[in-house]
Scaffold this motif. Sequence first.
Motif, PDB file in Angstrom:
ATOM      1  N   VAL B 147       1.753  44.944   9.162  1.00  8.54           N
ATOM      2  CA  VAL B 147       0.378  44.937   9.667  1.00  8.54           C
ATOM      3  C   VAL B 147       0.454  45.223  11.166  1.00  8.54           C
ATOM      4  N   LEU B 148      -0.695  45.383  11.773  1.00 13.17           N
ATOM      5  CA  LEU B 148      -0.744  45.599  13.220  1.00 13.17           C
ATOM      6  C   LEU B 148      -1.131  44.278  13.882  1.00 13.17           C
ATOM      7  N   TRP B 149      -0.191  43.665  14.582  1.00 12.68           N
ATOM      8  CA  TRP B 149      -0.468  42.437  15.322  1.00 12.68           C
ATOM      9  C   TRP B 149      -0.927  42.806  16.724  1.00 12.68           C
ATOM     10  N   TYR B 150      -1.884  42.068  17.285  1.00 12.51           N
ATOM     11  CA  TYR B 150      -2.294  42.376  18.649  1.00 12.51           C
ATOM     12  C   TYR B 150      -2.745  41.124  19.394  1.00 12.51           C
ATOM     13  N   ASP B 151      -2.811  41.272  20.721  1.00 13.36           N
ATOM     14  CA  ASP B 151      -3.232  40.184  21.588  1.00 13.36           C
ATOM     15  C   ASP B 151      -4.741  40.298  21.774  1.00 13.36           C
ATOM     16  N   LYS B 152      -5.485  39.425  21.103  1.00 13.06           N
ATOM     17  CA  LYS B 152      -6.950  39.512  21.102  1.00 13.06           C
ATOM     18  C   LYS B 152      -7.512  39.381  22.521  1.00 13.06           C
ATOM     19  N   ASP B 153      -6.957  38.435  23.299  1.00 12.72           N
ATOM     20  CA  ASP B 153      -7.476  38.200  24.653  1.00 12.72           C
ATOM     21  C   ASP B 153      -7.250  39.417  25.542  1.00 12.72           C
ATOM     22  N   LEU B 154      -6.052  40.006  25.414  1.00  7.87           N
ATOM     23  CA  LEU B 154      -5.704  41.146  26.251  1.00  7.87           C
ATOM     24  C   LEU B 154      -6.554  42.364  25.896  1.00  7.87           C
ATOM     25  N   HIS B 180      -2.068  50.031  32.918  1.00 12.49           N
ATOM     26  CA  HIS B 180      -1.489  48.686  33.084  1.00 12.49           C
ATOM     27  C   HIS B 180       0.024  48.758  32.913  1.00 12.49           C
ATOM     28  N   PRO B 181       0.714  49.304  33.891  1.00 11.41           N
ATOM     29  CA  PRO B 181       2.180  49.423  33.744  1.00 11.41           C
ATOM     30  C   PRO B 181       2.799  48.031  33.536  1.00 11.41           C
ATOM     31  N   GLY B 182       3.826  47.982  32.707  1.00 11.67           N
ATOM     32  CA  GLY B 182       4.469  46.689  32.431  1.00 11.67           C
ATOM     33  C   GLY B 182       3.989  46.076  31.132  1.00 11.67           C
ATOM     34  N   TYR B 183       2.902  46.604  30.589  1.00  7.89           N
ATOM     35  CA  TYR B 183       2.421  46.156  29.274  1.00  7.89           C
ATOM     36  C   TYR B 183       2.890  47.155  28.220  1.00  7.89           C
ATOM     37  N   ILE B 184       3.200  46.660  27.014  1.00 11.70           N
ATOM     38  CA  ILE B 184       3.757  47.554  25.993  1.00 11.70           C
ATOM     39  C   ILE B 184       3.039  47.416  24.647  1.00 11.70           C
ATOM     40  N   MET B 185       3.351  48.397  23.774  1.00 11.50           N
ATOM     41  CA  MET B 185       2.805  48.440  22.410  1.00 11.50           C
ATOM     42  C   MET B 185       3.880  48.009  21.404  1.00 11.50           C
ATOM     43  N   GLY B 186       4.773  47.109  21.819  1.00  9.43           N
ATOM     44  CA  GLY B 186       5.796  46.612  20.902  1.00  9.43           C
ATOM     45  C   GLY B 186       7.146  47.261  21.115  1.00  9.43           C
ATOM     46  N   HIS B 187       8.036  47.035  20.160  1.00 12.05           N
ATOM     47  CA  HIS B 187       9.387  47.587  20.225  1.00 12.05           C
ATOM     48  C   HIS B 187       9.440  48.897  19.440  1.00 12.05           C
ATOM     49  N   ILE B 188      10.540  49.615  19.566  1.00  9.22           N
ATOM     50  CA  ILE B 188      10.683  50.865  18.811  1.00  9.22           C
ATOM     51  C   ILE B 188      11.086  50.514  17.385  1.00  9.22           C
ATOM     52  N   ALA B 189      10.117  50.385  16.501  1.00  7.08           N
ATOM     53  CA  ALA B 189      10.406  49.975  15.131  1.00  7.08           C
ATOM     54  C   ALA B 189      10.626  51.207  14.247  1.00  7.08           C
ATOM     55  N   THR B 190      11.591  52.038  14.640  1.00  7.40           N
ATOM     56  CA  THR B 190      11.824  53.288  13.915  1.00  7.40           C
ATOM     57  C   THR B 190      11.981  53.072  12.415  1.00  7.40           C
ATOM     58  N   MET B 191      12.736  52.026  12.063  1.00  2.00           N
ATOM     59  CA  MET B 191      13.030  51.811  10.653  1.00  2.00           C
ATOM     60  C   MET B 191      11.811  51.330   9.886  1.00  2.00           C
ATOM     61  N   GLN B 192      10.715  51.075  10.583  1.00  2.00           N
ATOM     62  CA  GLN B 192       9.469  50.772   9.884  1.00  2.00           C
ATOM     63  C   GLN B 192       8.479  51.922  10.015  1.00  2.00           C
ATOM     64  N   SER B 258       1.767  45.217  18.272  1.00  2.00           N
ATOM     65  CA  SER B 258       3.094  45.444  17.743  1.00  2.00           C
ATOM     66  C   SER B 258       3.023  45.558  16.224  1.00  2.00           C
ATOM     67  N   VAL B 259       3.651  46.601  15.673  1.00  2.00           N
ATOM     68  CA  VAL B 259       3.712  46.755  14.222  1.00  2.00           C
ATOM     69  C   VAL B 259       4.860  45.900  13.705  1.00  2.00           C
ATOM     70  N   GLN B 260       4.530  44.845  12.991  1.00  2.00           N
ATOM     71  CA  GLN B 260       5.563  43.949  12.460  1.00  2.00           C
ATOM     72  C   GLN B 260       5.089  43.405  11.107  1.00  2.00           C
ATOM     73  N   PRO B 261       6.026  42.905  10.287  1.00  2.00           N
ATOM     74  CA  PRO B 261       5.642  42.398   8.967  1.00  2.00           C
ATOM     75  C   PRO B 261       4.757  41.158   9.055  1.00  2.00           C
ATOM     76  N   LEU B 262       4.104  40.861   7.929  1.00  2.00           N
ATOM     77  CA  LEU B 262       3.117  39.786   7.850  1.00  2.00           C
ATOM     78  C   LEU B 262       3.671  38.417   8.250  1.00  2.00           C
ATOM     79  N   HIS B 263       4.910  38.133   7.837  1.00  2.00           N
ATOM     80  CA  HIS B 263       5.440  36.784   8.102  1.00  2.00           C
ATOM     81  C   HIS B 263       5.684  36.553   9.592  1.00  2.00           C
ATOM     82  N   ARG B 264       5.705  37.637  10.379  1.00  2.00           N
ATOM     83  CA  ARG B 264       5.993  37.486  11.809  1.00  2.00           C
ATOM     84  C   ARG B 264       4.824  36.849  12.564  1.00  2.00           C
ATOM     85  N   GLY B 265       3.643  36.843  11.965  1.00  2.00           N
ATOM     86  CA  GLY B 265       2.511  36.240  12.635  1.00  2.00           C
ATOM     87  C   GLY B 265       2.805  34.802  12.998  1.00  2.00           C
ATOM     88  N   GLN B 266       3.229  34.031  11.987  1.00  3.24           N
ATOM     89  CA  GLN B 266       3.529  32.633  12.238  1.00  3.24           C
ATOM     90  C   GLN B 266       4.891  32.456  12.900  1.00  3.24           C
TER      91      GLN B 266
END
Lengths: 314, 428
Positions: B147-154, B180-192, B258-266
């Motif tokens: 899923v696509l996780w994001y920072d709601k406040d940001l 906004h230099p220094g802010y990112i869209m996650g890691h390079i999740a090539t394998m995903q 950041s694009v990460q799997p569902l369980h990463r939320g918690q």
Amino acid sequence: MSAPTAVRPPRSRSVPTDRPSGRSVTRGQATAGYVLSSLYVLLFVAFAFLPAVYAVYLAFVRPGGGFAGIGNFITVATDFRYVATFKNLGVYALVFLVPTLVISIGLALLLHGRRTGVASTFRVLYYLPHSVIGVAAVLLWLFLLTPRVSPIGGLLESLGMEQFYDVVRPGNPASLAVLFAIIAVWTSGQGILLMFAALSSVPQEVEEAASIDGANAWQMVWHIKLPLLRKWVAYLLITSVAASTQLFAEPQLMSAVTNGAVGTNFSPLQLAYTFAYQYGNFPASAALSIQLLLLGLGGAVLVVKKTGMFRVEV
Amino acid sequence: MLGIGAALALAACVPGQGEGTEDPATETASQAEGPAELVIWTDPNRQVGFEMYQDENPEVDLQIETLPDDIESRLQLANQAGEGWPDMIVVKTQQMAAFADAPYEFSADISPYVPEDLLGEFSPAILDLCTDGDALYCINNDLSPLVLWYDKDLMEEFGYELPTTWEEFEALGLQLAEEHPGYIMGHIATMQYLPVSRCPMAQVVGDMSLQVDLEDPNCTRVFEMIDNMLAAGALSPMSPNDPEFIADYAANRHLLMSVQPLHRGQYGFINAYEWPEGSVGIAPPLRWEDEDEVHNYYGGGVAYAVSRHSEHLEAAAELAAWMATGPYQTAPETPTFPAYRPAQDNWIENHTDMFYVEDGELGDVVEASESQLSPYWDELNVGSIRSSYAQAVEPGLRQGESIFDLVPAWQELIVNEAQAAGWTVEEG
């Protein structure tokens, strides 16, 4: 496979010519000797010798059964990682062996002749790193080499290494081999103890005679102590060569902590593990293990020949 | 030693490692009468489930062994010895199909013992990992779709809109890096990113036959996106679990999404990154602009496989079905998102207060992610192929190299690893 235990330390004291006093071994002593060594021999046969024999048998059997000739050896030798693993092992062994010998002999010489209290304190200190070996030692090193958490983090960062990957450089096998060798050298305390024990067996009369003849400390080392240490150095060399062929835990763990950036086939023993447990090809694994055994044995034969280790001095 | 190796290499014949495996022992062991005694090899997470079953079913005697991560070598040893197999094991995603085939030849077809209507209740596609035609070699416990996780406040602070396509994701990343230099869209999740783009990294095209083509447009569009975002500083080459990543981006809220799997939320965003509940936004998976549908992928997930050597197949299959669909799936001790759909509502309810959803409810996002699963990548149990990316590409990316420069060596490594494991490989 070629466990260092396979090679016993030379028992120069039991060579009758060493002690011309002619004390003969009584029947009771002989029995005690057999009893004491039998447990070791039993365990050695069960857990080192018989498995080695089984490996030799397996190496010539086809994976599905039947005689394979040298088929398994070809399978292993044509694997694309085969040459690389032995190259890695070569670099590792070289960087491991030379400092181990120099440090063991050098520190033992420095200790020898110090007052007993000083010598025994330092012996304990030198041996201490040896109490953290194998996987535990690697974990300790991983901690040391991670700039953010390391006690020497400042030093690493001043050298331009800010991340663990900058220090470990997983893409560079040679630098990894050197790293593993450094971890192994750190535990050369055993060699120091061995050399110290050997030096202590140098007869007092010989040293006295040399100093009466006007030998200084250097001459004493070069002409008296080192030649008398020869057999012990040979022993240390044999066990160290055998031990270095068994490189496994360090790269295996490094692979795990780098999420695979350091592959799981860095050393020949790891490749043997891959053949057995990933491909289910135990015969090929045995064929590779035997080559490591031969490497250890070959090193031992060479050392024994060159140093005349078992020659009886009259 | 090298000399011997070279000499041996001159001998032309190269026997494949697949030798002796033509005869897959698909037959099962003869069945025993009387009360069942089952030996279970489990990971620590699932142990509590087996204990629950034991409490409920005292007539079955479970011998539960919690193993470290070495099931493969233990199975190989049992195969070599011809004895010592467990009755059931907990298998990982990449082992689900593999353990039914050579060199493991372990999993039994349990389809006769599992009601078909029960299987109809699983998330689509996830059961594909366990099935081969009509045969059922395992039952899935859980899944973790991307899923696509994001920072709601940001997001509110910066006034950005959520992307729905990969093109928008890239464009937003470039905009973020500039504004906004220094802010990112996650890691390079090539394998995903790659399986979602249906890139043929290691695609099974036949019996022990693979296609490997990293020059396929479905791969290169991902590499281009990565290179653009990396050059702008919008993606990090680190792993999302690296202490450095957490310190530099995650814990200090410099991670926009950041694009990460569902369980990463918690386990990631709330536990490791320590974001407050309600600030962790969750959005449906992304699609490519010229495609109508999402081809979602997953991270992690386990299943239960029964041994074909078991003398109590029926009892073991019942236990497997119970673990995957029984009360264990809704127990508070169960940390995972169930593959069995009727149990998913419970998970959604428990997590509703934890995550923020912009439009609709958590259930909608979860359904969008699990119903659009399309496991384009066959899960191979050639461990070195899965880790080949980490070996051939990641270190270079961390040194600032372009992914295009690293891909040729990566492809070569995949091909070598596959061939060494006995596969024939088509390139291109």
